[in-house]
Write a protein that holds these residues in place. Sequence first.
Motif, PDB file in Angstrom:
ATOM      1  N   TRP A 255      -5.377   0.327  -1.313  1.00  0.00           N
ATOM      2  CA  TRP A 255      -6.029  -0.750  -1.164  1.00  0.00           C
ATOM      3  C   TRP A 255      -6.567  -1.856  -2.457  1.00  0.00           C
ATOM      4  O   TRP A 255      -7.160  -2.812  -2.049  1.00  0.00           O
ATOM      5  CB  TRP A 255      -7.525  -0.470  -0.155  1.00  0.00           C
ATOM      6  CG  TRP A 255      -7.124   0.097   0.966  1.00  0.00           C
ATOM      7  CD1 TRP A 255      -6.662  -0.604   2.131  1.00  0.00           C
ATOM      8  CD2 TRP A 255      -7.247   1.531   1.441  1.00  0.00           C
ATOM      9  NE1 TRP A 255      -6.477   0.236   3.291  1.00  0.00           N
ATOM     10  CE2 TRP A 255      -6.712   1.662   2.692  1.00  0.00           C
ATOM     11  CE3 TRP A 255      -7.610   2.727   0.832  1.00  0.00           C
ATOM     12  CZ2 TRP A 255      -6.690   2.875   3.468  1.00  0.00           C
ATOM     13  CZ3 TRP A 255      -7.762   3.802   1.532  1.00  0.00           C
ATOM     14  CH2 TRP A 255      -7.049   3.831   2.748  1.00  0.00           C
ATOM     15  N   THR A 256      -5.892  -1.521  -3.517  1.00  0.00           N
ATOM     16  CA  THR A 256      -6.190  -2.544  -4.426  1.00  0.00           C
ATOM     17  C   THR A 256      -4.733  -3.440  -4.565  1.00  0.00           C
ATOM     18  O   THR A 256      -3.927  -3.361  -3.816  1.00  0.00           O
ATOM     19  CB  THR A 256      -6.164  -1.600  -5.781  1.00  0.00           C
ATOM     20  OG1 THR A 256      -5.187  -1.153  -6.114  1.00  0.00           O
ATOM     21  CG2 THR A 256      -7.352  -0.913  -5.789  1.00  0.00           C
ATOM     22  N   ALA A 257      -4.802  -4.446  -5.419  1.00  0.00           N
ATOM     23  CA  ALA A 257      -3.637  -5.511  -5.659  1.00  0.00           C
ATOM     24  C   ALA A 257      -2.629  -4.539  -6.159  1.00  0.00           C
ATOM     25  O   ALA A 257      -1.519  -5.139  -6.282  1.00  0.00           O
ATOM     26  CB  ALA A 257      -4.406  -6.481  -6.610  1.00  0.00           C
ATOM     27  N   ASP A 258      -2.701  -3.373  -6.753  1.00  0.00           N
ATOM     28  CA  ASP A 258      -1.861  -2.644  -7.474  1.00  0.00           C
ATOM     29  C   ASP A 258      -1.725  -1.428  -6.943  1.00  0.00           C
ATOM     30  O   ASP A 258      -2.012  -0.438  -7.657  1.00  0.00           O
ATOM     31  CB  ASP A 258      -2.118  -2.570  -8.989  1.00  0.00           C
ATOM     32  CG  ASP A 258      -0.796  -2.293  -9.892  1.00  0.00           C
ATOM     33  OD1 ASP A 258       0.315  -2.148  -9.488  1.00  0.00           O
ATOM     34  OD2 ASP A 258      -1.198  -1.544 -10.805  1.00  0.00           O
ATOM     35  N   PRO A 259      -0.840  -1.152  -5.519  1.00  0.00           N
ATOM     36  CA  PRO A 259      -0.922   0.124  -5.061  1.00  0.00           C
ATOM     37  C   PRO A 259       0.113   0.989  -5.923  1.00  0.00           C
ATOM     38  O   PRO A 259       0.772   0.775  -6.794  1.00  0.00           O
ATOM     39  CB  PRO A 259      -0.376  -0.173  -3.918  1.00  0.00           C
ATOM     40  CG  PRO A 259       0.392  -1.603  -3.760  1.00  0.00           C
ATOM     41  CD  PRO A 259      -0.463  -2.191  -4.897  1.00  0.00           C
ATOM     42  N   MET A 260      -0.098   2.521  -5.470  1.00  0.00           N
ATOM     43  CA  MET A 260       0.627   3.341  -6.395  1.00  0.00           C
ATOM     44  C   MET A 260       2.124   3.498  -5.960  1.00  0.00           C
ATOM     45  O   MET A 260       2.297   3.411  -4.698  1.00  0.00           O
ATOM     46  CB  MET A 260      -0.051   4.750  -6.278  1.00  0.00           C
ATOM     47  CG  MET A 260       0.652   5.735  -7.177  1.00  0.00           C
ATOM     48  SD  MET A 260      -0.250   7.518  -6.804  1.00  0.00           S
ATOM     49  CE  MET A 260      -1.481   7.520  -7.693  1.00  0.00           C
ATOM     50  N   THR A 261       3.355   3.511  -6.850  1.00  0.00           N
ATOM     51  CA  THR A 261       4.395   3.410  -6.202  1.00  0.00           C
ATOM     52  C   THR A 261       4.823   4.996  -5.904  1.00  0.00           C
ATOM     53  O   THR A 261       4.029   5.900  -6.311  1.00  0.00           O
ATOM     54  CB  THR A 261       5.313   2.942  -7.332  1.00  0.00           C
ATOM     55  OG1 THR A 261       5.395   3.654  -8.521  1.00  0.00           O
ATOM     56  CG2 THR A 261       4.964   1.573  -7.803  1.00  0.00           C
ATOM     57  N   ALA A 262       6.076   5.236  -5.661  1.00  0.00           N
ATOM     58  CA  ALA A 262       6.483   6.434  -5.122  1.00  0.00           C
ATOM     59  C   ALA A 262       6.628   7.273  -6.572  1.00  0.00           C
ATOM     60  O   ALA A 262       6.432   8.524  -6.350  1.00  0.00           O
ATOM     61  CB  ALA A 262       7.636   6.314  -4.398  1.00  0.00           C
ATOM     62  N   GLY A 263       7.166   6.449  -7.462  1.00  0.00           N
ATOM     63  CA  GLY A 263       7.404   7.278  -8.602  1.00  0.00           C
ATOM     64  C   GLY A 263       6.165   7.779  -9.433  1.00  0.00           C
ATOM     65  O   GLY A 263       5.905   8.694  -9.943  1.00  0.00           O
ATOM     66  N   GLU A 264       4.979   6.904  -9.228  1.00  0.00           N
ATOM     67  CA  GLU A 264       3.808   7.389  -9.796  1.00  0.00           C
ATOM     68  C   GLU A 264       3.180   8.446  -9.023  1.00  0.00           C
ATOM     69  O   GLU A 264       2.517   9.402  -9.588  1.00  0.00           O
ATOM     70  CB  GLU A 264       2.601   6.029  -9.731  1.00  0.00           C
ATOM     71  CG  GLU A 264       3.168   5.022 -10.671  1.00  0.00           C
ATOM     72  CD  GLU A 264       2.246   3.899 -10.458  1.00  0.00           C
ATOM     73  OE1 GLU A 264       2.321   3.160 -11.529  1.00  0.00           O
ATOM     74  OE2 GLU A 264       1.897   3.408  -9.403  1.00  0.00           O
ATOM     75  N   LEU A 265       3.482   8.350  -7.540  1.00  0.00           N
ATOM     76  CA  LEU A 265       2.639   9.441  -6.708  1.00  0.00           C
ATOM     77  C   LEU A 265       3.649  10.992  -7.325  1.00  0.00           C
ATOM     78  O   LEU A 265       3.049  11.861  -7.363  1.00  0.00           O
ATOM     79  CB  LEU A 265       2.820   9.327  -5.276  1.00  0.00           C
ATOM     80  CG  LEU A 265       2.509  10.131  -4.429  1.00  0.00           C
ATOM     81  CD1 LEU A 265       0.992  10.504  -4.621  1.00  0.00           C
ATOM     82  CD2 LEU A 265       2.815   9.789  -2.780  1.00  0.00           C
ATOM     83  N   ARG A 266       5.030  10.669  -7.600  1.00  0.00           N
ATOM     84  CA  ARG A 266       5.801  11.819  -7.855  1.00  0.00           C
ATOM     85  C   ARG A 266       5.247  12.535  -9.278  1.00  0.00           C
ATOM     86  O   ARG A 266       5.064  13.774  -9.367  1.00  0.00           O
ATOM     87  CB  ARG A 266       7.197  11.575  -8.041  1.00  0.00           C
ATOM     88  CG  ARG A 266       8.061  12.508  -8.086  1.00  0.00           C
ATOM     89  CD  ARG A 266       9.544  12.286  -8.117  1.00  0.00           C
ATOM     90  NE  ARG A 266       9.999  10.808  -8.226  1.00  0.00           N
ATOM     91  CZ  ARG A 266      10.273   9.822  -7.498  1.00  0.00           C
ATOM     92  NH1 ARG A 266      10.326  10.214  -6.313  1.00  0.00           N
ATOM     93  NH2 ARG A 266      10.502   8.563  -7.865  1.00  0.00           N
ATOM     94  N   THR A 267       4.956  11.712 -10.120  1.00  0.00           N
ATOM     95  CA  THR A 267       4.411  12.094 -11.593  1.00  0.00           C
ATOM     96  C   THR A 267       3.236  12.867 -11.187  1.00  0.00           C
ATOM     97  O   THR A 267       2.947  13.790 -11.871  1.00  0.00           O
ATOM     98  CB  THR A 267       4.040  10.716 -12.124  1.00  0.00           C
ATOM     99  OG1 THR A 267       5.392  10.027 -12.349  1.00  0.00           O
ATOM    100  CG2 THR A 267       3.576  11.374 -13.832  1.00  0.00           C
ATOM    101  N   CYS A 268       2.262  12.416 -10.418  1.00  0.00           N
ATOM    102  CA  CYS A 268       0.908  12.986 -10.043  1.00  0.00           C
ATOM    103  C   CYS A 268       1.377  14.320  -9.419  1.00  0.00           C
ATOM    104  O   CYS A 268       0.743  15.258  -9.855  1.00  0.00           O
ATOM    105  CB  CYS A 268       0.389  12.408  -9.265  1.00  0.00           C
ATOM    106  SG  CYS A 268      -0.745  10.778  -9.836  1.00  0.00           S
ATOM    107  N   ALA A 269       2.227  14.321  -8.492  1.00  0.00           N
ATOM    108  CA  ALA A 269       2.667  15.863  -7.827  1.00  0.00           C
ATOM    109  C   ALA A 269       3.042  16.490  -8.991  1.00  0.00           C
ATOM    110  O   ALA A 269       2.722  17.947  -9.234  1.00  0.00           O
ATOM    111  CB  ALA A 269       3.712  15.352  -6.873  1.00  0.00           C
ATOM    112  N   TYR A 270       3.953  15.963  -9.913  1.00  0.00           N
ATOM    113  CA  TYR A 270       4.231  16.971 -11.142  1.00  0.00           C
ATOM    114  C   TYR A 270       3.062  17.686 -11.929  1.00  0.00           C
ATOM    115  O   TYR A 270       3.183  18.563 -12.388  1.00  0.00           O
ATOM    116  CB  TYR A 270       5.327  16.424 -11.729  1.00  0.00           C
ATOM    117  CG  TYR A 270       6.777  15.934 -11.456  1.00  0.00           C
ATOM    118  CD1 TYR A 270       7.386  16.827 -10.334  1.00  0.00           C
ATOM    119  CD2 TYR A 270       7.711  14.798 -11.781  1.00  0.00           C
ATOM    120  CE1 TYR A 270       8.441  16.470  -9.829  1.00  0.00           C
ATOM    121  CE2 TYR A 270       8.751  14.478 -11.036  1.00  0.00           C
ATOM    122  CZ  TYR A 270       9.223  15.387 -10.225  1.00  0.00           C
ATOM    123  OH  TYR A 270      10.461  15.394  -9.614  1.00  0.00           O
TER     124      TYR A 270
END
Length: 149
Positions: free
Chosen positions: A38-53
């Motif tokens: 809900w911010t102006a800079d949402p998390m991309t799929a790549g950033e979410l994948r990095t968090c999952a790693y």
Amino acid sequence: MRHTDETIDFRLGSAQVAVPVLLGMALATGLLYLGLRWTADPMTAGELRTCAYAVGAGVIGVLILPRSRGARLTPECLVIFSPFAQRERRIPWADISSIDVRRSVGVRRVRISLVTGERLPLAAPMSFLDRHFEARVEELTAWWDTHGR
């Protein structure tokens, strides 16, 4: 749990350590994702994948690192291990006035009371993901009956 003729070790199992860490890291990642959605800079799929790693690496790290919390039963005393203590704590069996099981947030843990009035919860045994919890509590109580009372 390690057994020898003279000692018994109670340690937390891998799942008992890894599952809460995994759930905590997954919850933190999910909250971060929702917060950034809900911010102006949402998390991309790549950033979410990095968090999952990072979550996966954290769980693997917890499984590989030695578990330094627990208790050891010896004929002379109960030894309590803690990861942040400078050394182990040795409690002679005669100094223990009672051993009971307490429930907190659905998890049963062993608590010992000393003759001084001090109460100490043991890190292990713990009922979370432990099918043999009752047997371990009986074994601990039997050692106290045999060596301390």
